[in-house]
Enzyme design. Sequence first.
Site, PDB file in Angstrom:
ATOM      1  N   HIS A 148       0.842  -1.204   0.000  1.00  0.00           N
ATOM      2  CA  HIS A 148       0.000   0.000   0.000  1.00  0.00           C
ATOM      3  C   HIS A 148       0.879   1.257   0.000  1.00  0.00           C
ATOM      4  CE1 HIS A 148      -3.274  -2.708   1.335  1.00  0.00           C
ATOM      5  NE2 HIS A 148      -4.079  -1.779   0.844  1.00  0.00           N
ATOM      6  N   LYS A 152      -0.578   4.852   4.609  1.00  0.00           N
ATOM      7  CA  LYS A 152      -1.452   3.886   5.288  1.00  0.00           C
ATOM      8  C   LYS A 152      -0.926   3.608   6.696  1.00  0.00           C
ATOM      9  CE  LYS A 152      -3.846  -0.514   4.822  1.00  0.00           C
ATOM     10  NZ  LYS A 152      -5.137   0.046   5.245  1.00  0.00           N
TER      11      LYS A 152
HETATM   12  P1  NAD Z   1      -7.383   9.361   5.414  1.00  0.00           P
HETATM   13  O1  NAD Z   1      -6.354   9.445   6.505  1.00  0.00           O
HETATM   14  O2  NAD Z   1      -7.100   9.987   4.089  1.00  0.00           O
HETATM   15  O3  NAD Z   1      -8.780   9.979   5.940  1.00  0.00           O
HETATM   16  C1  NAD Z   1      -9.270   9.772   7.246  1.00  0.00           C
HETATM   17  C2  NAD Z   1     -10.503  10.649   7.477  1.00  0.00           C
HETATM   18  O4  NAD Z   1     -11.023  10.352   8.792  1.00  0.00           O
HETATM   19  C3  NAD Z   1     -10.264  12.166   7.452  1.00  0.00           C
HETATM   20  O5  NAD Z   1     -11.397  12.793   6.833  1.00  0.00           O
HETATM   21  C4  NAD Z   1     -10.254  12.555   8.933  1.00  0.00           C
HETATM   22  O6  NAD Z   1     -10.693  13.917   9.146  1.00  0.00           O
HETATM   23  C5  NAD Z   1     -11.283  11.572   9.471  1.00  0.00           C
HETATM   24  N1  NAD Z   1     -11.144  11.327  10.926  1.00  0.00           N
HETATM   25  C6  NAD Z   1     -10.061  10.833  11.576  1.00  0.00           C
HETATM   26  N2  NAD Z   1     -10.309  10.792  12.903  1.00  0.00           N
HETATM   27  C7  NAD Z   1     -11.557  11.262  13.073  1.00  0.00           C
HETATM   28  C8  NAD Z   1     -12.381  11.477  14.215  1.00  0.00           C
HETATM   29  N3  NAD Z   1     -11.931  11.198  15.449  1.00  0.00           N
HETATM   30  N4  NAD Z   1     -13.647  11.966  14.019  1.00  0.00           N
HETATM   31  C9  NAD Z   1     -14.089  12.258  12.771  1.00  0.00           C
HETATM   32  N5  NAD Z   1     -13.347  12.086  11.660  1.00  0.00           N
HETATM   33  C10 NAD Z   1     -12.101  11.597  11.810  1.00  0.00           C
HETATM   34  O7  NAD Z   1      -7.686   7.794   5.231  1.00  0.00           O
HETATM   35  P2  NAD Z   1      -8.277   7.023   3.938  1.00  0.00           P
HETATM   36  O8  NAD Z   1      -7.169   6.606   3.050  1.00  0.00           O
HETATM   37  O9  NAD Z   1      -9.437   7.794   3.384  1.00  0.00           O
HETATM   38  O10 NAD Z   1      -8.780   5.676   4.646  1.00  0.00           O
HETATM   39  C11 NAD Z   1      -9.749   5.729   5.682  1.00  0.00           C
HETATM   40  C12 NAD Z   1      -9.922   4.324   6.256  1.00  0.00           C
HETATM   41  O11 NAD Z   1     -10.509   3.474   5.259  1.00  0.00           O
HETATM   42  C13 NAD Z   1      -8.605   3.635   6.667  1.00  0.00           C
HETATM   43  O12 NAD Z   1      -8.871   2.860   7.833  1.00  0.00           O
HETATM   44  C14 NAD Z   1      -8.298   2.739   5.471  1.00  0.00           C
HETATM   45  O13 NAD Z   1      -7.492   1.633   5.823  1.00  0.00           O
HETATM   46  C15 NAD Z   1      -9.684   2.318   5.089  1.00  0.00           C
HETATM   47  N6  NAD Z   1      -9.890   1.854   3.702  1.00  0.00           N
HETATM   48  C16 NAD Z   1     -10.769   0.842   3.535  1.00  0.00           C
HETATM   49  C17 NAD Z   1     -11.097   0.395   2.261  1.00  0.00           C
HETATM   50  C18 NAD Z   1     -12.154  -0.677   2.106  1.00  0.00           C
HETATM   51  O14 NAD Z   1     -12.508  -1.048   0.968  1.00  0.00           O
HETATM   52  N7  NAD Z   1     -12.714  -1.176   3.208  1.00  0.00           N
HETATM   53  C19 NAD Z   1     -10.485   0.983   1.142  1.00  0.00           C
HETATM   54  C20 NAD Z   1      -9.581   2.031   1.343  1.00  0.00           C
HETATM   55  C21 NAD Z   1      -9.297   2.474   2.635  1.00  0.00           C
END
Ligand code: NAD
Length: 236
Positions: A148, A152
């Site tokens: 990744h 991440k």
């Molecule tokens: P990122 O770091 O770009 O975004 C995280 C978001 O969460 C931001 O908008 C941040 O403001 C918000 N956030 C963090 N703490 C918070 C809180 N306490 N209250 C409210 N909002 C909060 O991350 P990303 O790349 O968008 O990934 C997000 C999550 O999704 C990760 O856990 C990643 O591993 C996961 N993910 C899952 C899939 C899937 O298909 N299931 C695919 C991609 C990413």
Amino acid sequence: MTTAPVRLLIHGASGRMGQALLRLAGDQAGLQVVAAVQRRIGQRVVDGIPHFAGSELPGVPAFDAAIDFSLPEGFDPVLALCAARGAAFVSGTTGISDAQRQALRDASQRIPVLWASNFSLGVAVLDELVERAAAALDGWDCDIVESHHTQKKDAPSGTALSLGEAAARGGAQPRYASLRAGDIVGEHLVQFAAAGERIELVHRATNRDIFARGALVAAVRLAGRPAGLYRVRDLL
Ligand code: NAD
């Protein structure tokens, strides 16, 4: 007969996944984004969608379903809010604890819940292939290598762990390796090896829109269903 659109809350709106969800939500029939929540707020309204800080979560307007792609520390409040409001909960947040998994099961007594480490159809199929291969390859080594982007936070990835659970259901004992490099959206290699031969099953995501589209479809299909714990393959 026309049915009212599903009123959607997007949690983690400023993140990579949140931005993809906001961009693609307009393409998905049957839903309307009514609130976007992120840890810290910038503009109050973006493209007509009201934005809220995480601390303002209890005051968000009425919604039917939430999609959460945030971080483990943001997960509990939005799950609790969905349970309190009777809204469907869709989450792709990875790295959640055993206690948070238990909270999902508890909430599923009251609301429809879907947590998935990966919302792509390809990985849902890979999961089944891995379980079948593991069951057929008694005694073979099983290794899962995931790659990744460097931002991440969790390792091994949630998808690698889910693939490992599939391998374990088939009787294998998987080991994990993680690479963090460049801007890789997500690659998972499941290798089965024995003396003189090897099988490699690989999934490569080249664009995170596949996860966002999967989650949007899931939210529309989950809203209004009976309480319970659902899987991606039940909905896509
Ligand atoms: P990122 O770091 O770009 O975004 C995280 C978001 O969460 C931001 O908008 C941040 O403001 C918000 N956030 C963090 N703490 C918070 C809180 N306490 N209250 C409210 N909002 C909060 O991350 P990303 O790349 O968008 O990934 C997000 C999550 O999704 C990760 O856990 C990643 O591993 C996961 N993910 C899952 C899939 C899937 O298909 N299931 C695919 C991609 C990413």
